[in-house]
Design a protein around this motif. Structure first.
Motif, PDB file in Angstrom:
ATOM      1  N   LEU A 132      42.340  30.637  38.002  1.00  0.00           N
ATOM      2  CA  LEU A 132      42.862  30.600  36.638  1.00  0.00           C
ATOM      3  C   LEU A 132      43.096  32.006  36.100  1.00  0.00           C
ATOM      4  CD1 LEU A 132      40.623  27.733  35.200  1.00  0.00           C
ATOM      5  CD2 LEU A 132      43.052  27.593  35.738  1.00  0.00           C
ATOM      6  N   MET A 133      42.183  32.926  36.412  1.00  0.00           N
ATOM      7  CA  MET A 133      42.339  34.296  35.927  1.00  0.00           C
ATOM      8  C   MET A 133      43.520  35.003  36.582  1.00  0.00           C
ATOM      9  SD  MET A 133      40.489  35.454  33.472  1.00  0.00           S
ATOM     10  CE  MET A 133      40.490  37.235  33.672  1.00  0.00           C
ATOM     11  N   LYS A 134      43.841  34.621  37.810  1.00  0.00           N
ATOM     12  CA  LYS A 134      44.919  35.306  38.519  1.00  0.00           C
ATOM     13  C   LYS A 134      46.295  34.704  38.237  1.00  0.00           C
ATOM     14  CE  LYS A 134      42.021  37.539  41.904  1.00  0.00           C
ATOM     15  NZ  LYS A 134      41.760  37.934  43.293  1.00  0.00           N
ATOM     16  N   GLN A 135      46.318  33.689  37.367  1.00  0.00           N
ATOM     17  CA  GLN A 135      47.603  33.214  36.855  1.00  0.00           C
ATOM     18  C   GLN A 135      48.164  34.247  35.889  1.00  0.00           C
ATOM     19  OE1 GLN A 135      48.681  30.626  38.859  1.00  0.00           O
ATOM     20  NE2 GLN A 135      49.177  29.398  37.082  1.00  0.00           N
ATOM     21  N   PRO A 136      49.476  34.370  35.786  1.00  0.00           N
ATOM     22  CA  PRO A 136      50.049  35.317  34.821  1.00  0.00           C
ATOM     23  C   PRO A 136      49.589  34.994  33.401  1.00  0.00           C
ATOM     24  CG  PRO A 136      51.729  34.524  36.334  1.00  0.00           C
ATOM     25  CD  PRO A 136      50.504  33.688  36.583  1.00  0.00           C
ATOM     26  N   PRO A 137      49.194  35.995  32.623  1.00  0.00           N
ATOM     27  CA  PRO A 137      48.784  35.743  31.224  1.00  0.00           C
ATOM     28  C   PRO A 137      49.896  35.066  30.432  1.00  0.00           C
ATOM     29  CG  PRO A 137      48.190  37.968  31.899  1.00  0.00           C
ATOM     30  CD  PRO A 137      49.070  37.415  32.991  1.00  0.00           C
ATOM     31  N   SER A 138      49.467  34.247  29.475  1.00  0.00           N
ATOM     32  CA  SER A 138      50.433  33.500  28.671  1.00  0.00           C
ATOM     33  C   SER A 138      49.976  33.498  27.217  1.00  0.00           C
ATOM     34  CB  SER A 138      50.542  32.056  29.179  1.00  0.00           C
ATOM     35  OG  SER A 138      51.209  31.230  28.257  1.00  0.00           O
ATOM     36  N   SER A 139      50.938  33.402  26.318  1.00  0.00           N
ATOM     37  CA  SER A 139      50.604  33.300  24.889  1.00  0.00           C
ATOM     38  C   SER A 139      49.915  31.979  24.576  1.00  0.00           C
ATOM     39  CB  SER A 139      51.884  33.428  24.058  1.00  0.00           C
ATOM     40  OG  SER A 139      52.815  32.404  24.412  1.00  0.00           O
ATOM     41  N   ASN A 140      49.961  31.039  25.533  1.00  0.00           N
ATOM     42  CA  ASN A 140      49.329  29.729  25.333  1.00  0.00           C
ATOM     43  C   ASN A 140      47.911  29.656  25.906  1.00  0.00           C
ATOM     44  OD1 ASN A 140      51.745  28.768  24.194  1.00  0.00           O
ATOM     45  ND2 ASN A 140      52.548  28.250  26.225  1.00  0.00           N
ATOM     46  N   ASP A 141      47.368  30.785  26.358  1.00  0.00           N
ATOM     47  CA  ASP A 141      46.087  30.760  27.062  1.00  0.00           C
ATOM     48  C   ASP A 141      44.945  30.191  26.226  1.00  0.00           C
ATOM     49  OD1 ASP A 141      46.937  31.626  29.520  1.00  0.00           O
ATOM     50  OD2 ASP A 141      46.513  33.739  29.149  1.00  0.00           O
ATOM     51  N   LYS A 142      45.045  30.282  24.913  1.00  0.00           N
ATOM     52  CA  LYS A 142      43.966  29.765  24.060  1.00  0.00           C
ATOM     53  C   LYS A 142      44.349  28.459  23.369  1.00  0.00           C
ATOM     54  CE  LYS A 142      41.759  34.239  23.182  1.00  0.00           C
ATOM     55  NZ  LYS A 142      41.324  35.228  22.163  1.00  0.00           N
TER      56      LYS A 142
END
Length: 541
Positions: free
Chosen positions: A279-289
């Motif tokens: 999960l951490m190695k997925q590209p960051p997203s504005s929807n992460d939270k």
């Protein structure tokens, strides 16, 4: 029922820990509360759960299932698996789930060992039954539709069992907290799978209020692990004990995990092994939270835990547990102690010992052995394997086979499976610690560290790695990365890249297979590449 029925204040009432009485209790007290949400969005309230369970239980009784009898269940996650689990327990039968990846000798072993005469099986798995000796099995109950494959067994359709209108036959006696609930088969990494015999009290102690106080009646637990694994079987029971709810997935998917968490309104998740890393190695997203998850169990605790909390907005806990025990080590929220598993929870005694079961000084490494205050609070032995049971329970303590160390503040640190430890030129090396550092590289998805014979003496360190999708890595650069993060003697000499690590059906890395393969022709050798380690300094010849 009063506590005095049991004459022991450590044992909860039947309606606090036994499936039959828990279902009855919540169906009466909170009939309209949702207990489970399935992947397709369908839900069962507690009242609906009881109605469905009782009908299926009647069906099992009509086929001759008796209280105390083992019944094999070979199903993927879904409504039928949950229903079989609870309907069998409702009549006091023993739930024996099998891994859906089993075949051949492994499948024959667990069927033969379990003594099951009846198997509840998905139609797509039936052809595998024809490949083995089915002498003990008499009846198959098909899920998912009909099947034309002839196994020679008396055949029934599970959907038909759910429609019996008759009343339940009376139990021989009340189902007690110490009665056997299930047999869960271990991975069998060093031999044939062992069947862990668990009572209702074991399951209750494993994740009841004193073990996981952070999980409450208001929570919804997202379950992605399979029911044949303790990580999948225990959470539904955890939430049943609390009168809470859970959401059931067919399996873990990195790409869809957070969407599933949001859709199911889950508040608690369990991140086992490399799940958190993926999960951490997925590209960051504005929807992460953008989800409702508030708490996550991360096992083992990674160095990225603070970053995980920051990125996804979730409180992190960690524990040490295995199928045979009952969560003896649990952390506080967001532990700041690097690499810890937590501290001993109330009701459990833990010792670290040497090879003679003598306790070792604080700070040294020893095998963790455990016992509980509550009778039946851990496993009841390995089913039909008295030798393994005696070995594990010698001197009145359960021997985990895991090496730990403890610091002065009472925090425990996992070092390694004792059989996986590596010794290089007088230095003891934790394969676990090597793997943690290797996996901290952003290009590496998973890793296994093993010892391979050295030309000098003892072992050399070898790591087998699988890369993140589309990633590449230069192995000289990997060594330069690692030499800054670990002692020189831990930096691997040999590195091999594979598509994926070989795993058991319960997703444990098969290190025995990797050790037998050893240094293959496609393995990179640091020494032959011209790199030399000089204590903390890596130099190019």
């Amino acid at each position: 029922m009063k506590k005095s029925d049991f004459y022991d204040p450590r044992i909860p009432d039947r309606d606090q820990c036994v499936v039959r009485y828990l279902i009855n209790r919540w169906a009466q007290e909170t009939p309209d509360k949702v207990y489970v949400q399935f992947e397709d969005g369908d839900t069962w309230t507690y009242a609906e759960l009881k109605e469905r369970v009782v009908r299926a239980a009647v069906g099992f009784q009509k086929l001759g299932v008796q209280q105390g009898e083992t019944v094999a269940v070979w199903l993927p996650n879904g409504p039928d698996a949950l229903l079989a689990f609870y309907a069998l327990n409702y009549i006091g039968a023993i739930f024996v789930p099998f891994n859906t990846a089993f075949c051949g000798n492994m499948l024959h072993h667990v069927i033969d060992n379990s003594d099951a005469k009846i198997i509840v099986v998905h139609k797509d798995l039936v052809p595998r039954l024809t490949e083995i000796d089915l002498a003990k099995l008499k009846v198959q109950i098909l899920c998912g539709g009909t099947c034309d494959t002839d196994t020679g067994l008396e055949s029934h359709i599970f959907d038909d069992l759910k429609t019996f209108p008759d009343e339940l036959m009376p139990l021989v006696r009340a189902i007690e907290p110490w009665d056997p609930q299930s047999i869960i088969y271990t991975s069998g990494t060093t031999g044939p799978s062992k069947g862990v015999l668990s009572s209702y009290l074991h399951m209750y102690s494993n994740a009841g209020p004193e073990s996981w106080p952070m999980v409450t009646r208001e929570d919804r637990y997202l379950v992605a692990a399979p029911f044949f694994h303790i990580g999948g079987m225990a959470p539904p029971f955890v939430m049943l004990v609390r009168g809470a709810s859970f959401a059931l997935l067919s399996g873990f998917s990195t790409d869809t995990f957070w969407a599933a968490a949001k859709q199911s309104q889950a508040t608690v998740v369990f991140l086992l092994g490399v799940m958190a890393t993926f999960l951490m190695k997925q590209p960051p997203s504005s929807n992460d939270k953008e989800h409702g998850v508030m708490k996550a169990f991360m096992v083992p605790l990674s160095d990225d835990a603070p970053a995980f909390t920051e990125r996804f907005g979730i409180d992190i806990y960690t524990i040490f547990n295995m199928t045979e025990i009952s969560s003896p080590i649990v952390s506080e929220p967001n532990p700041t102690v690097r690499g810890t598993c937590g501290k001993v929870r109330p009701g459990v005694d833990v010792r670290l010992v040497d090879g003679n079961d003598c306790e070792i000084p604080v700070g040294q490494v020893g095998e963790m052995i455990i016992r509980t205050d509550r009778p039946w609070g851990m496993n009841s032995g390995y089913y039909k394997n008295s030798e393994a049971t005696a070995e594990a329970w010698r001197n009145g303590w359960f021997h985990t086979g895991d090496a730990f160390r403890q610091n002065e503040d009472g925090y425990f640190y996992f070092v390694d499976r004792i059989k996986d430890a590596i010794r290089r030129r007088g230095e003891n090396i934790s394969s676990f610690e090597v793997e943690v550092e290797v996996c901290s590289h952003p290009a590496i998805r998973e890793a296994a560290a093993i010892g391979v014979p050295s030309e000098a003496t003892e072992d050399d360190v070898m790591v087998i790695i699988a890369l993140v999708e589309h990633a590449t890595i230069e192995l000289t650069a990997l060594c330069e990365f690692l030499v800054k993060r670990m002692p020189y003697y831990m930096v691997p000499r040999y590195i091999r890249i594979v598509d994926a690590l070989p795993k058991t059906p319960t997703q444990k890395v098969q290190k025995a297979q990797l050790r037998s393969e050893g240094v293959t022709t496609d393995t990179w050798d640091r020494d032959k590449s011209g790199l030399r380690l000089k204590r903390e300094v890596l130099k190019q010849n």
